[in-house]
Scaffold this motif. Structure first.
Motif, mmCIF file in Angstrom:
data_model
loop_
_atom_site.group_PDB
_atom_site.id
_atom_site.type_symbol
_atom_site.label_atom_id
_atom_site.label_comp_id
_atom_site.label_asym_id
_atom_site.label_seq_id
_atom_site.Cartn_x
_atom_site.Cartn_y
_atom_site.Cartn_z
ATOM 1 N N ARG A 273 0.781 -1.235 0.000
ATOM 2 C CA ARG A 273 0.000 0.000 0.000
ATOM 3 C C ARG A 273 0.817 1.292 0.000
ATOM 4 O O ARG A 273 0.464 2.248 -0.706
ATOM 5 C CB ARG A 273 -0.987 0.003 1.175
ATOM 6 N N PRO A 274 1.928 1.350 0.771
ATOM 7 C CA PRO A 274 2.666 2.623 0.759
ATOM 8 C C PRO A 274 3.125 3.035 -0.638
ATOM 9 O O PRO A 274 3.309 4.217 -0.911
ATOM 10 C CB PRO A 274 3.865 2.332 1.678
ATOM 11 N N ILE B 162 -1.756 -4.711 -3.472
ATOM 12 C CA ILE B 162 -2.105 -6.067 -3.039
ATOM 13 C C ILE B 162 -2.338 -6.049 -1.528
ATOM 14 O O ILE B 162 -1.546 -5.481 -0.785
ATOM 15 C CB ILE B 162 -0.966 -7.056 -3.375
ATOM 16 N N GLY C 131 11.250 -6.723 -0.760
ATOM 17 C CA GLY C 131 11.249 -5.528 0.104
ATOM 18 C C GLY C 131 9.893 -5.239 0.715
ATOM 19 O O GLY C 131 9.528 -4.089 0.933
HETATM 20 P P1 FAD Z 1 7.611 -1.663 5.281
HETATM 21 O O1 FAD Z 1 6.728 -2.185 6.343
HETATM 22 O O2 FAD Z 1 8.353 -0.396 5.540
HETATM 23 O O3 FAD Z 1 8.648 -2.819 4.971
HETATM 24 C C1 FAD Z 1 9.749 -2.702 4.131
HETATM 25 C C2 FAD Z 1 10.521 -4.018 4.221
HETATM 26 O O4 FAD Z 1 11.587 -3.993 3.315
HETATM 27 C C3 FAD Z 1 11.124 -4.280 5.595
HETATM 28 O O5 FAD Z 1 10.742 -5.579 6.031
HETATM 29 C C4 FAD Z 1 12.617 -4.188 5.375
HETATM 30 O O6 FAD Z 1 13.346 -5.126 6.187
HETATM 31 C C5 FAD Z 1 12.735 -4.552 3.935
HETATM 32 N N1 FAD Z 1 13.889 -3.994 3.237
HETATM 33 C C6 FAD Z 1 14.513 -2.791 3.443
HETATM 34 N N2 FAD Z 1 15.505 -2.618 2.553
HETATM 35 C C7 FAD Z 1 15.487 -3.722 1.759
HETATM 36 C C8 FAD Z 1 16.277 -4.122 0.656
HETATM 37 N N3 FAD Z 1 17.239 -3.350 0.152
HETATM 38 N N4 FAD Z 1 16.025 -5.337 0.092
HETATM 39 C C9 FAD Z 1 15.047 -6.150 0.586
HETATM 40 N N5 FAD Z 1 14.275 -5.804 1.640
HETATM 41 C C10 FAD Z 1 14.499 -4.610 2.208
HETATM 42 N N6 FAD Z 1 -0.603 -2.765 3.129
HETATM 43 C C11 FAD Z 1 -0.643 -3.475 1.995
HETATM 44 O O7 FAD Z 1 0.385 -3.893 1.462
HETATM 45 N N7 FAD Z 1 -1.852 -3.743 1.396
HETATM 46 C C12 FAD Z 1 -3.043 -3.348 1.911
HETATM 47 O O8 FAD Z 1 -4.083 -3.622 1.314
HETATM 48 C C13 FAD Z 1 -3.019 -2.610 3.117
HETATM 49 N N8 FAD Z 1 -4.169 -2.192 3.700
HETATM 50 C C14 FAD Z 1 -4.105 -1.521 4.886
HETATM 51 C C15 FAD Z 1 -5.299 -1.143 5.513
HETATM 52 C C16 FAD Z 1 -5.241 -0.468 6.705
HETATM 53 C C17 FAD Z 1 -6.516 -0.063 7.342
HETATM 54 C C18 FAD Z 1 -4.009 -0.176 7.319
HETATM 55 C C19 FAD Z 1 -3.954 0.531 8.628
HETATM 56 C C20 FAD Z 1 -2.821 -0.548 6.711
HETATM 57 C C21 FAD Z 1 -2.845 -1.212 5.479
HETATM 58 N N9 FAD Z 1 -1.679 -1.578 4.835
HETATM 59 C C22 FAD Z 1 -1.752 -2.321 3.696
HETATM 60 C C23 FAD Z 1 -0.357 -1.130 5.314
HETATM 61 C C24 FAD Z 1 0.375 -2.183 6.109
HETATM 62 O O9 FAD Z 1 -0.008 -2.121 7.467
HETATM 63 C C25 FAD Z 1 1.891 -1.939 6.024
HETATM 64 O O10 FAD Z 1 2.165 -0.648 6.504
HETATM 65 C C26 FAD Z 1 2.445 -2.069 4.614
HETATM 66 O O11 FAD Z 1 2.052 -3.302 4.047
HETATM 67 C C27 FAD Z 1 3.960 -1.998 4.678
HETATM 68 O O12 FAD Z 1 4.466 -1.914 3.386
HETATM 69 P P2 FAD Z 1 5.924 -2.445 3.072
HETATM 70 O O13 FAD Z 1 6.061 -3.838 3.514
HETATM 71 O O14 FAD Z 1 6.186 -2.136 1.639
HETATM 72 O O15 FAD Z 1 6.851 -1.445 3.919
#
Ligand code: FAD
Length: 344
Positions: free
Chosen positions: A260-261, A274, A290
């Motif tokens: 989502r971000p 997704i 990631g």
């Molecule tokens: P982050 O949580 O910041 O994770 C990044 C990851 O990348 C970390 O695990 C880190 O270790 C890793 N990383 C860092 N550098 C590297 C690198 N160079 N190589 C490999 N790995 C690395 N999220 C969704 O995805 N879908 C939804 O439908 C969704 N709906 C939501 C609904 C609500 C009501 C709320 C409150 C949140 C929702 N979210 C949703 C958001 C969810 O809670 C997370 O915040 C989001 O999924 C985090 O995205 P991320 O994993 O990309 O980022």
């Protein structure tokens, strides 16, 4: 369950059977309808009742083909509604037909896909029938007292709640595509057809369909039905690095998406998100680069056959449900992977 369970009123006893309102687009049954027939079959068997399917349209051949498919995916009865006014979906006509059928045959449970069309129709039908509707369910069951227990996320996905329609009939629910598994097709299975000719007067319908414009967005995502999905998360750090996900997807003939971000940052469009508030996917292979694996993401990908996670943090939650975990920098690994696969 709000309040204590009441004795069901006598007139509820007239309501029996489980129905699926089938969605047909361009003459083809939408897969979500088959998924609902699979789920409806389980509910009907638990209740010891029939599973019905409603197909509507103007094209006899398409309706017959749809009815045959409904039988093969579990329906006992198919209600076939044929009328020239049903050539294209219009809320008023479909609502009036479905409402009339429900009032006549009294199904106890009515299921629709949580697609654009299904959402539009389900709300109007529930309002017209003055009954309850639980939208976007993730689980359907029959409780020990025989009521539909419809579970859906609530409070922004932090809780799951199970909703019962105690005071009204039918009990209605919508379910998003790919949330329920595709049932096995039983070739040659047949059932009973009930014909219904609604005699709609075109002049009485306010909405007129003048034209259909093809969606010109060639980059439109079809994530729910993709065989392979490659997705990226914030760990990729920039929109430029996200292109590494797209390149790997291209080599694999896969769809691409993200967490989502990434939508909030404008790296991907909303139809590629997704997770719980995005798309639910059930690919054979899901590669997540990631992505931390937050619960809201996890619920959208759990149905994948094989999940491969690439993450620098060995303690990332995604490793708890991935089938194959790679502790590595995705920005380095993705190009190497793409190159190796392209060379094969
Ligand atoms: P982050 O949580 O910041 O994770 C990044 C990851 O990348 C970390 O695990 C880190 O270790 C890793 N990383 C860092 N550098 C590297 C690198 N160079 N190589 C490999 N790995 C690395 N999220 C969704 O995805 N879908 C939804 O439908 C969704 N709906 C939501 C609904 C609500 C009501 C709320 C409150 C949140 C929702 N979210 C949703 C958001 C969810 O809670 C997370 O915040 C989001 O999924 C985090 O995205 P991320 O994993 O990309 O980022």
């Amino acid at each position: 369950r709000a309040g204590t369970k009441k004795e069901l009123p006598d007139h509820f006893k007239a309501y029996r059977h489980v129905w699926v309102a089938v969605e047909i687009e361009h003459g083809q049954v939408h897969s979500v309808s088959f998924e609902l027939l699979g789920e409806g079959r389980k509910l009907a068997d638990k209740r010891g009742v029939e599973l019905g399917a409603v197909v509507m349209g103007d094209d006899r051949a398409a309706l017959d083909a749809a009815a045959a498919q409904c039988f093969e995916y579990g329906a006992d009865v198919v209600y076939v509604v044929e009328d020239p006014a049903l050539a294209h979906y219009r809320n008023e006509t479909s609502t009036s037909v479905l409402t009339h059928l429900v009032e006549t045959y009294k199904p106890e449970i009515l299921l629709l896909g949580a697609t654009n069309l299904g959402r539009d129709l389900a709300g109007a039908v529930a309002t017209t029938l003055r009954t309850g509707l639980t939208a976007d369910c993730t689980e359907l069951a029959i409780d020990e007292e025989g009521s539909l227990a419809a579970t859906r996320p609530t409070f922004g996905g932090s809780l799951l709640c199970t909703i019962f329609t105690l005071n009204f009939r039918p009990q209605m629910a919508t379910v998003r595509p790919r949330v329920m598994p595709m049932p096995a097709r039983q070739e040659g299975r047949t059932g009973r057809i009930v014909e219904y000719a609604p005699a709609i007067v075109e002049a009485d319908i306010v909405t007129k369909v003048l034209d259909f414009l093809a969606d010109r967005d060639s980059d439109k995502a079809n994530l729910p039905y993709a065989d392979i999905v490659v997705a990226g998360g914030l760990g990729l750090r920039s929109a430029e690095n996200f292109q590494l996900v797209r390149k790997l997807a291209e080599v694999l003939g896969a769809e691409y998406g993200g967490s989502r971000p990434l939508v909030q940052k404008g790296w991907i469009t909303a139809d590629r998100q997704i997770g719980q508030t995005g798309k639910t996917i059930r690919p054979r292979l899901y590669i997540a680069a990631g992505i931390s694996g937050a619960i809201q993401h996890r619920v959208g990908v759990e149905g994948a056959d094989v999940i491969v996670a690439i993450n620098t943090d060995p303690a990332a939650p995604i490793f708890e449900f991935a089938h194959l975990g790679i502790v590595a920098d995705a920005v380095t690994l993705l190009p190497a992977l793409t190159e190796a696969l392209a060379a094969r």
